[in-house]
Design a protein around this motif. Sequence first.
Motif, PDB file in Angstrom:
ATOM      1  N   ILE A 235       0.810  -1.066   0.141  1.00 40.59           N
ATOM      2  CA  ILE A 235       0.008  -0.081  -0.006  1.00 40.59           C
ATOM      3  C   ILE A 235       0.918   1.265   0.015  1.00 40.59           C
ATOM      4  O   ILE A 235       1.938   1.426   0.480  1.00 40.59           O
ATOM      5  N   PHE A 236       0.413   2.181  -0.516  1.00 38.11           N
ATOM      6  CA  PHE A 236       1.418   3.504  -0.873  1.00 38.11           C
ATOM      7  C   PHE A 236       1.070   4.674  -0.069  1.00 38.11           C
ATOM      8  O   PHE A 236       1.493   5.642   0.005  1.00 38.11           O
ATOM      9  N   PHE A 237      -0.031   4.481   1.123  1.00 42.45           N
ATOM     10  CA  PHE A 237      -0.255   5.573   2.189  1.00 42.45           C
ATOM     11  C   PHE A 237      -0.469   4.426   3.285  1.00 42.45           C
ATOM     12  O   PHE A 237      -0.339   3.576   3.367  1.00 42.45           O
ATOM     13  N   ASN A 238      -0.019   5.405   4.517  1.00 39.57           N
ATOM     14  CA  ASN A 238      -0.406   4.991   5.654  1.00 39.57           C
ATOM     15  C   ASN A 238      -2.027   4.644   6.046  1.00 39.57           C
ATOM     16  O   ASN A 238      -3.055   5.633   5.831  1.00 39.57           O
TER      17      ASN A 238
ATOM     18  N   GLU B 229      -3.754   8.175   5.332  1.00 39.97           N
ATOM     19  CA  GLU B 229      -2.831   9.217   5.646  1.00 39.97           C
ATOM     20  C   GLU B 229      -1.814   9.470   4.711  1.00 39.97           C
ATOM     21  O   GLU B 229      -1.021   8.433   4.360  1.00 39.97           O
ATOM     22  N   ILE B 230      -1.897  10.697   3.885  1.00 39.53           N
ATOM     23  CA  ILE B 230      -1.025  10.758   2.743  1.00 39.53           C
ATOM     24  C   ILE B 230       0.262  11.394   2.732  1.00 39.53           C
ATOM     25  O   ILE B 230       1.048  11.738   1.792  1.00 39.53           O
ATOM     26  N   GLY B 231       0.962  11.513   3.948  1.00 35.71           N
ATOM     27  CA  GLY B 231       1.880  12.443   4.299  1.00 35.71           C
ATOM     28  C   GLY B 231       3.381  11.613   3.929  1.00 35.71           C
ATOM     29  O   GLY B 231       3.334  10.349   3.725  1.00 35.71           O
ATOM     30  N   ALA B 232       4.524  12.009   4.055  1.00 34.08           N
ATOM     31  CA  ALA B 232       5.758  11.466   3.683  1.00 34.08           C
ATOM     32  C   ALA B 232       6.356  10.356   4.596  1.00 34.08           C
ATOM     33  O   ALA B 232       6.866   9.485   4.597  1.00 34.08           O
ATOM     34  N   ARG B 233       5.856  10.575   5.961  1.00 32.06           N
ATOM     35  CA  ARG B 233       6.306   9.733   6.999  1.00 32.06           C
ATOM     36  C   ARG B 233       5.568   8.502   6.898  1.00 32.06           C
ATOM     37  O   ARG B 233       4.379   8.312   6.866  1.00 32.06           O
ATOM     38  N   ILE B 234       6.368   7.497   7.357  1.00 33.45           N
ATOM     39  CA  ILE B 234       6.003   5.867   7.480  1.00 33.45           C
ATOM     40  C   ILE B 234       5.696   5.628   9.044  1.00 33.45           C
ATOM     41  O   ILE B 234       6.575   5.892   9.910  1.00 33.45           O
ATOM     42  N   ILE B 235       4.309   5.630   9.080  1.00 28.76           N
ATOM     43  CA  ILE B 235       3.969   5.632  10.571  1.00 28.76           C
ATOM     44  C   ILE B 235       3.900   4.032  10.930  1.00 28.76           C
ATOM     45  O   ILE B 235       3.346   3.279  10.286  1.00 28.76           O
ATOM     46  N   LYS B 236       4.412   3.799  12.266  1.00 27.54           N
ATOM     47  CA  LYS B 236       4.384   2.173  12.266  1.00 27.54           C
ATOM     48  C   LYS B 236       3.011   1.751  12.951  1.00 27.54           C
ATOM     49  O   LYS B 236       2.137   2.736  13.301  1.00 27.54           O
TER      50      LYS B 236
ATOM     51  N   GLN C  21      -1.964  20.092  -5.274  1.00 30.47           N
ATOM     52  CA  GLN C  21      -0.462  20.090  -4.835  1.00 30.47           C
ATOM     53  C   GLN C  21       0.121  18.785  -5.090  1.00 30.47           C
ATOM     54  O   GLN C  21       1.418  18.688  -5.365  1.00 30.47           O
ATOM     55  N   LEU C  22      -0.798  17.757  -5.153  1.00 29.33           N
ATOM     56  CA  LEU C  22      -0.220  16.384  -5.289  1.00 29.33           C
ATOM     57  C   LEU C  22      -1.094  15.768  -6.460  1.00 29.33           C
ATOM     58  O   LEU C  22      -1.792  14.731  -6.274  1.00 29.33           O
ATOM     59  N   PRO C  23      -0.957  16.212  -7.759  1.00 27.71           N
ATOM     60  CA  PRO C  23      -1.914  15.573  -8.731  1.00 27.71           C
ATOM     61  C   PRO C  23      -1.732  14.193  -8.947  1.00 27.71           C
ATOM     62  O   PRO C  23      -0.578  13.731  -9.108  1.00 27.71           O
ATOM     63  N   GLY C  24      -2.931  13.386  -9.064  1.00 27.35           N
ATOM     64  CA  GLY C  24      -2.759  12.090  -9.488  1.00 27.35           C
ATOM     65  C   GLY C  24      -3.182  11.215  -8.026  1.00 27.35           C
ATOM     66  O   GLY C  24      -3.218  10.189  -8.179  1.00 27.35           O
ATOM     67  N   MET C  25      -2.700  11.946  -6.798  1.00 22.28           N
ATOM     68  CA  MET C  25      -2.617  11.069  -5.601  1.00 22.28           C
ATOM     69  C   MET C  25      -4.261  10.676  -5.231  1.00 22.28           C
ATOM     70  O   MET C  25      -4.441   9.313  -5.172  1.00 22.28           O
ATOM     71  N   LEU C  26      -5.138  11.312  -5.610  1.00 22.87           N
ATOM     72  CA  LEU C  26      -6.596  10.900  -5.206  1.00 22.87           C
ATOM     73  C   LEU C  26      -6.827   9.827  -6.250  1.00 22.87           C
ATOM     74  O   LEU C  26      -7.624   8.708  -5.727  1.00 22.87           O
ATOM     75  N   ASP C  27      -6.650   9.743  -7.406  1.00 23.57           N
ATOM     76  CA  ASP C  27      -6.937   8.947  -8.405  1.00 23.57           C
ATOM     77  C   ASP C  27      -6.355   7.822  -8.074  1.00 23.57           C
ATOM     78  O   ASP C  27      -6.891   6.508  -8.197  1.00 23.57           O
ATOM     79  N   ALA C  28      -5.081   7.581  -7.632  1.00 19.33           N
ATOM     80  CA  ALA C  28      -4.272   6.487  -7.484  1.00 19.33           C
ATOM     81  C   ALA C  28      -4.972   5.760  -6.078  1.00 19.33           C
ATOM     82  O   ALA C  28      -5.176   4.284  -6.065  1.00 19.33           O
ATOM     83  N   ILE C  29      -5.553   6.533  -5.216  1.00 25.29           N
ATOM     84  CA  ILE C  29      -6.163   6.066  -4.187  1.00 25.29           C
ATOM     85  C   ILE C  29      -7.336   5.408  -4.536  1.00 25.29           C
ATOM     86  O   ILE C  29      -7.440   4.111  -4.037  1.00 25.29           O
ATOM     87  N   ARG C  30      -8.311   6.078  -5.404  1.00 21.75           N
ATOM     88  CA  ARG C  30      -9.305   5.430  -5.612  1.00 21.75           C
ATOM     89  C   ARG C  30      -9.004   3.937  -6.542  1.00 21.75           C
ATOM     90  O   ARG C  30      -9.797   2.811  -6.548  1.00 21.75           O
ATOM     91  N   GLU C  31      -8.162   4.099  -7.412  1.00 20.54           N
ATOM     92  CA  GLU C  31      -7.750   2.867  -8.233  1.00 20.54           C
ATOM     93  C   GLU C  31      -7.499   1.502  -7.349  1.00 20.54           C
ATOM     94  O   GLU C  31      -7.404   0.551  -7.676  1.00 20.54           O
ATOM     95  N   TRP C  32      -6.447   2.084  -6.429  1.00 27.28           N
ATOM     96  CA  TRP C  32      -5.988   1.077  -5.500  1.00 27.28           C
ATOM     97  C   TRP C  32      -7.359   0.246  -4.694  1.00 27.28           C
ATOM     98  O   TRP C  32      -7.135  -0.927  -4.587  1.00 27.28           O
ATOM     99  N   TYR C  33      -8.119   1.251  -4.093  1.00 28.28           N
ATOM    100  CA  TYR C  33      -9.380   0.291  -3.764  1.00 28.28           C
ATOM    101  C   TYR C  33     -10.193  -0.386  -4.589  1.00 28.28           C
ATOM    102  O   TYR C  33     -10.747  -1.486  -4.323  1.00 28.28           O
ATOM    103  N   ARG C  34     -10.194   0.133  -5.750  1.00 24.50           N
ATOM    104  CA  ARG C  34     -10.937  -0.288  -6.620  1.00 24.50           C
ATOM    105  C   ARG C  34     -10.547  -1.818  -6.887  1.00 24.50           C
ATOM    106  O   ARG C  34     -11.177  -2.806  -7.352  1.00 24.50           O
ATOM    107  N   THR C  35      -9.258  -2.202  -7.232  1.00 17.39           N
ATOM    108  CA  THR C  35      -8.724  -3.185  -7.721  1.00 17.39           C
ATOM    109  C   THR C  35      -7.983  -4.305  -6.621  1.00 17.39           C
ATOM    110  O   THR C  35      -7.486  -5.516  -7.059  1.00 17.39           O
ATOM    111  N   TYR C  36      -7.715  -3.678  -5.500  1.00 15.06           N
ATOM    112  CA  TYR C  36      -7.056  -4.616  -4.453  1.00 15.06           C
ATOM    113  C   TYR C  36      -7.507  -5.890  -4.457  1.00 15.06           C
ATOM    114  O   TYR C  36      -6.815  -7.003  -3.699  1.00 15.06           O
TER     115      TYR C  36
END
Length: 321
Positions: free
Chosen positions: A123-126, A158-165, A212-227
Amino acid sequence: SMDEEIVPVKGLPEGKPLSKGQRSSSFGSDRDIGLHHEGDQDTLDYRIHAKHSVEGKTISLWHDISLVHIDAETGKETDYMNFVCEIPKFTRKKYEIATDEEFTPIKQDEKKGKLREFKKGDIFFNYGCFPQTWEDPTFVHPDAEGCRGDNDPLDVCEIGARIIKSGGVRPVKVLGILMMIDEGEADWKIVVIDKEDKWAPFINDINDVEEQLPGMLDAIREWYRTYKIPDGKPPNTFGLGERFMDKAYAKTVIDECHHAWESLISGEKERTMGDNHDEEVKKLVRKLSKNSLVALLPNVDEHPDAYPHENDFDNEDAVTF
């Protein structure tokens, strides 16, 4: 900030809920929270428990962390929410809060005795949830296309840069929400960003994410659509025309799910379900309600000052165990 309406608990007369000063069993931030690992990782027995780092007492990441973030220095509510991370970004093990276990630790989900991972890949977000929220399986939101809640805490991306444990608690800024339909259940996805992320000052609502982060929302939706497709299941679908709704809309869903949680842990939900729900749903609610009350009981009893009428158990609306 969002006001919390505290529900009556055992020993408190009707109309006298715990005040904010008495709500000392809730943790408003990650201060004084430590994580304790039980069992061996990659086994069915592995659990991540939250503990009071000073007193060593086990706490619930679902019930004992406040929804609204509280500044550890001032003790005042902030405009942020507390996010509990279950699955760190760039990982694939399907960790989740065990809502039906005492103290609701984090465990790796399993199916037929096998530990689950996202076959789609990392997964590419927390990914995690908001504490003190619950998607009520007896409630159908008007925008959920007739689907009931999924009986879990509210999901958060959560879409920030930090990897949260896994088990980490972070203050986050709410940005928007996506209405996903998962196997016939409503499964809202809240989009947030860590308040300390470098992008946070520039992102305040859902439109800012696309800017500010173009493409991020589409990528989240597609991840959930196909996972789930690699598991042999069909793609997930979405309500509201597949749109991400804004922060204001998201906060109405958060508020609704927080009040549903209050109803669950007070026992009110179980008492008032009636006969207009199928028996399977009622069993889910009863089991979750009883486990929630058991998890809360030790923390409640640690604060006798919260019970000015400790011998008054005649109140029908008080929680009983």
